[in-house]
Design a protein around this motif. Structure first.
Motif, PDB file in Angstrom:
ATOM      1  N   ASP A  36      45.331  36.675  31.334  1.00 12.27           N
ATOM      2  CA  ASP A  36      44.628  37.545  30.385  1.00 12.27           C
ATOM      3  C   ASP A  36      43.749  36.742  29.423  1.00 12.27           C
ATOM      4  O   ASP A  36      43.566  37.123  28.269  1.00 12.27           O
ATOM      5  CB  ASP A  36      45.626  38.402  29.605  1.00 12.27           C
ATOM      6  CG  ASP A  36      44.961  39.582  28.907  1.00 12.27           C
ATOM      7  OD1 ASP A  36      43.891  40.025  29.387  1.00 12.27           O
ATOM      8  OD2 ASP A  36      45.474  40.040  27.874  1.00 12.27           O
ATOM      9  N   THR A  70      40.013  38.115  38.826  1.00 12.47           N
ATOM     10  CA  THR A  70      41.267  38.217  38.079  1.00 12.47           C
ATOM     11  C   THR A  70      42.433  38.335  39.062  1.00 12.47           C
ATOM     12  O   THR A  70      42.229  38.455  40.270  1.00 12.47           O
ATOM     13  CB  THR A  70      41.275  39.455  37.167  1.00 12.47           C
ATOM     14  OG1 THR A  70      41.381  40.646  37.986  1.00 12.47           O
ATOM     15  CG2 THR A  70      40.010  39.535  36.317  1.00 12.47           C
ATOM     16  N   ASP A  71      43.651  38.319  38.498  1.00 10.17           N
ATOM     17  CA  ASP A  71      44.802  38.624  39.344  1.00 10.17           C
ATOM     18  C   ASP A  71      44.966  40.142  39.412  1.00 10.17           C
ATOM     19  O   ASP A  71      44.120  40.896  38.908  1.00 10.17           O
ATOM     20  CB  ASP A  71      46.067  37.916  38.851  1.00 10.17           C
ATOM     21  CG  ASP A  71      46.433  38.278  37.423  1.00 10.17           C
ATOM     22  OD1 ASP A  71      46.152  39.415  37.000  1.00 10.17           O
ATOM     23  OD2 ASP A  71      47.002  37.421  36.715  1.00 10.17           O
ATOM     24  N   THR A  76      41.744  48.460  36.935  1.00  9.16           N
ATOM     25  CA  THR A  76      40.520  47.990  37.593  1.00  9.16           C
ATOM     26  C   THR A  76      39.402  47.743  36.577  1.00  9.16           C
ATOM     27  O   THR A  76      38.724  46.714  36.618  1.00  9.16           O
ATOM     28  CB  THR A  76      40.053  49.019  38.636  1.00  9.16           C
ATOM     29  OG1 THR A  76      41.067  49.160  39.645  1.00  9.16           O
ATOM     30  CG2 THR A  76      38.746  48.571  39.287  1.00  9.16           C
ATOM     31  N   TYR A  78      39.598  47.171  33.289  1.00  2.76           N
ATOM     32  CA  TYR A  78      39.877  46.045  32.396  1.00  2.76           C
ATOM     33  C   TYR A  78      39.627  44.720  33.108  1.00  2.76           C
ATOM     34  O   TYR A  78      39.026  43.795  32.549  1.00  2.76           O
ATOM     35  CB  TYR A  78      41.316  46.098  31.905  1.00  2.76           C
ATOM     36  CG  TYR A  78      41.656  44.975  30.954  1.00  2.76           C
ATOM     37  CD1 TYR A  78      41.357  45.075  29.595  1.00  2.76           C
ATOM     38  CD2 TYR A  78      42.257  43.801  31.401  1.00  2.76           C
ATOM     39  CE1 TYR A  78      41.637  44.040  28.719  1.00  2.76           C
ATOM     40  CE2 TYR A  78      42.543  42.761  30.538  1.00  2.76           C
ATOM     41  CZ  TYR A  78      42.236  42.886  29.195  1.00  2.76           C
ATOM     42  OH  TYR A  78      42.512  41.860  28.325  1.00  2.76           O
ATOM     43  N   ASN A  79      40.074  44.620  34.346  1.00  7.90           N
ATOM     44  CA  ASN A  79      39.908  43.376  35.090  1.00  7.90           C
ATOM     45  C   ASN A  79      38.449  43.109  35.458  1.00  7.90           C
ATOM     46  O   ASN A  79      38.028  41.951  35.528  1.00  7.90           O
ATOM     47  CB  ASN A  79      40.776  43.396  36.345  1.00  7.90           C
ATOM     48  CG  ASN A  79      42.221  43.065  36.047  1.00  7.90           C
ATOM     49  OD1 ASN A  79      42.518  42.049  35.442  1.00  7.90           O
ATOM     50  ND2 ASN A  79      43.137  43.941  36.455  1.00  7.90           N
ATOM     51  N   LEU A  82      37.175  41.607  32.327  1.00  4.15           N
ATOM     52  CA  LEU A  82      37.757  40.280  32.137  1.00  4.15           C
ATOM     53  C   LEU A  82      37.100  39.267  33.066  1.00  4.15           C
ATOM     54  O   LEU A  82      36.791  38.137  32.658  1.00  4.15           O
ATOM     55  CB  LEU A  82      39.266  40.329  32.384  1.00  4.15           C
ATOM     56  CG  LEU A  82      40.026  39.002  32.289  1.00  4.15           C
ATOM     57  CD1 LEU A  82      39.848  38.376  30.907  1.00  4.15           C
ATOM     58  CD2 LEU A  82      41.515  39.228  32.590  1.00  4.15           C
ATOM     59  N   GLY A  83      36.867  39.661  34.313  1.00  6.45           N
ATOM     60  CA  GLY A  83      36.204  38.763  35.253  1.00  6.45           C
ATOM     61  C   GLY A  83      34.807  38.390  34.797  1.00  6.45           C
ATOM     62  O   GLY A  83      34.374  37.245  34.935  1.00  6.45           O
ATOM     63  N   GLY A 111      36.429  41.333  39.559  1.00  5.74           N
ATOM     64  CA  GLY A 111      37.706  41.790  39.021  1.00  5.74           C
ATOM     65  C   GLY A 111      38.864  41.453  39.934  1.00  5.74           C
ATOM     66  O   GLY A 111      38.989  40.325  40.421  1.00  5.74           O
ATOM     67  N   LYS A 112      39.690  42.449  40.188  1.00  5.75           N
ATOM     68  CA  LYS A 112      40.849  42.227  41.064  1.00  5.75           C
ATOM     69  C   LYS A 112      40.607  42.729  42.490  1.00  5.75           C
ATOM     70  O   LYS A 112      41.548  42.875  43.268  1.00  5.75           O
ATOM     71  CB  LYS A 112      42.086  42.903  40.489  1.00  5.75           C
ATOM     72  CG  LYS A 112      42.017  44.433  40.391  1.00  5.75           C
ATOM     73  CD  LYS A 112      43.344  44.982  39.888  1.00  5.75           C
ATOM     74  CE  LYS A 112      43.345  46.497  39.833  1.00  5.75           C
ATOM     75  NZ  LYS A 112      44.658  47.032  39.399  1.00  5.75           N
ATOM     76  N   ARG A 127      43.165  33.998  39.247  1.00 11.49           N
ATOM     77  CA  ARG A 127      42.427  34.047  37.981  1.00 11.49           C
ATOM     78  C   ARG A 127      41.405  32.912  37.994  1.00 11.49           C
ATOM     79  O   ARG A 127      41.680  31.792  37.541  1.00 11.49           O
ATOM     80  CB  ARG A 127      43.389  33.912  36.797  1.00 11.49           C
ATOM     81  CG  ARG A 127      44.431  35.021  36.737  1.00 11.49           C
ATOM     82  CD  ARG A 127      45.189  35.006  35.409  1.00 11.49           C
ATOM     83  NE  ARG A 127      45.937  33.779  35.191  1.00 11.49           N
ATOM     84  CZ  ARG A 127      47.209  33.590  35.559  1.00 11.49           C
ATOM     85  NH1 ARG A 127      47.863  34.551  36.191  1.00 11.49           N
ATOM     86  NH2 ARG A 127      47.822  32.456  35.293  1.00 11.49           N
TER      87      ARG A 127
END
Length: 228
Positions: A36, A70-71, A76, A78-79, A82-83, A111-112, A127
């Protein structure tokens, strides 16, 4: 100094909202992140320096592609964000290491959706941010979309032009022999003409860059037409 940093920040923000042109890239390195987090740890900083050194050694005209992952933990949406934050962190770090801003071609996030290790739990290898050089164009609205400058003119560009000329010529012969006269046939002819002109111009010709862009664009359209 502050003006320079603001310029880099504005550049990165604009890239995040731009439609990506590059479809695939030759991966030069990977930067991993803590859970995170979009901040570089000690290992990530070492990875950045190693990637920057490789990019400088290659001295390629091809744009640098930065993609965040991301992991599987989290939503979906949020990742995906984050990515992208991780990709921006890496892009800024590469610029700080001496990679010119205008060499960063595309910053994006998967993302993931593309796990390296297929597990639902947190995994550091998932990640990551990959850094590479664009290989082909997925689509080409106009040859003006192609990011090639006069500094790109050299042996590497000439080799790529000759390669595309050879492939376009072979594709056109194959289509002629098959009797097909559709979009692929027309694009093969255009790519052969554009790449032939680009490859035939001297390195110091003022038209070398323009016809190189036309060659890359026509060849990308040819590849799409052949697949369809």
């Amino acid at each position: 100094m502050r003006r320079c940093i603001q310029g880099v920040r504005k550049f990165l923000i604009l890239l995040c909202f731009a439609l990506p042109i590059a479809a695939s890239a030759e991966v030069f390195g990977t930067v991993n992140f803590n859970f995170d987090s979009d901040q570089l740890d000690a290992q990530g900083q070492r990875q950045i320096r190693e990637i920057a050194d490789r990019l400088k050694a290659v001295n390629s005209y091809k744009p640098t592609i930065v993609v965040g992952f991301t992991d599987a933990v989290g939503s979906t949406g949020y990742n995906q964000d984050l990515g992208l934050r991780r990709a921006n962190t890496v892009a800024r770090a590469l610029v700080a290491e001496g990679i010119p801003v205008d060499e960063i071609g595309n910053i994006s996030s998967r993302g993931k959706s593309d796990l390296l290790i297929a597990v639902a739990t947190a995994n550091r290898r998932n990640r990551r941010v990959t850094v590479g050089l664009a290989e082909i164009l997925a689509a080409c609205r106009s040859y003006r979309d192609i990011q090639i400058s006069e500094t790109a003119i050299g042996d590497e560009l000439q080799t790529d032009l000759l390669d595309r000329l050879s492939k376009a010529s072979a594709q056109r012969v194959q289509l002629v022999n098959s009797g097909l006269n559709g979009p692929a046939f027309q694009m093969a002819g255009a790519a052969k003409e554009d790449c032939g002109k680009a490859a035939g111009l001297n390195f110091n010709s003022v038209r070398k860059v323009e016809y190189s862009k036309r060659c890359f664009c026509s060849f990308a359209r040819l590849e799409v037409a052949v697949r369809n």
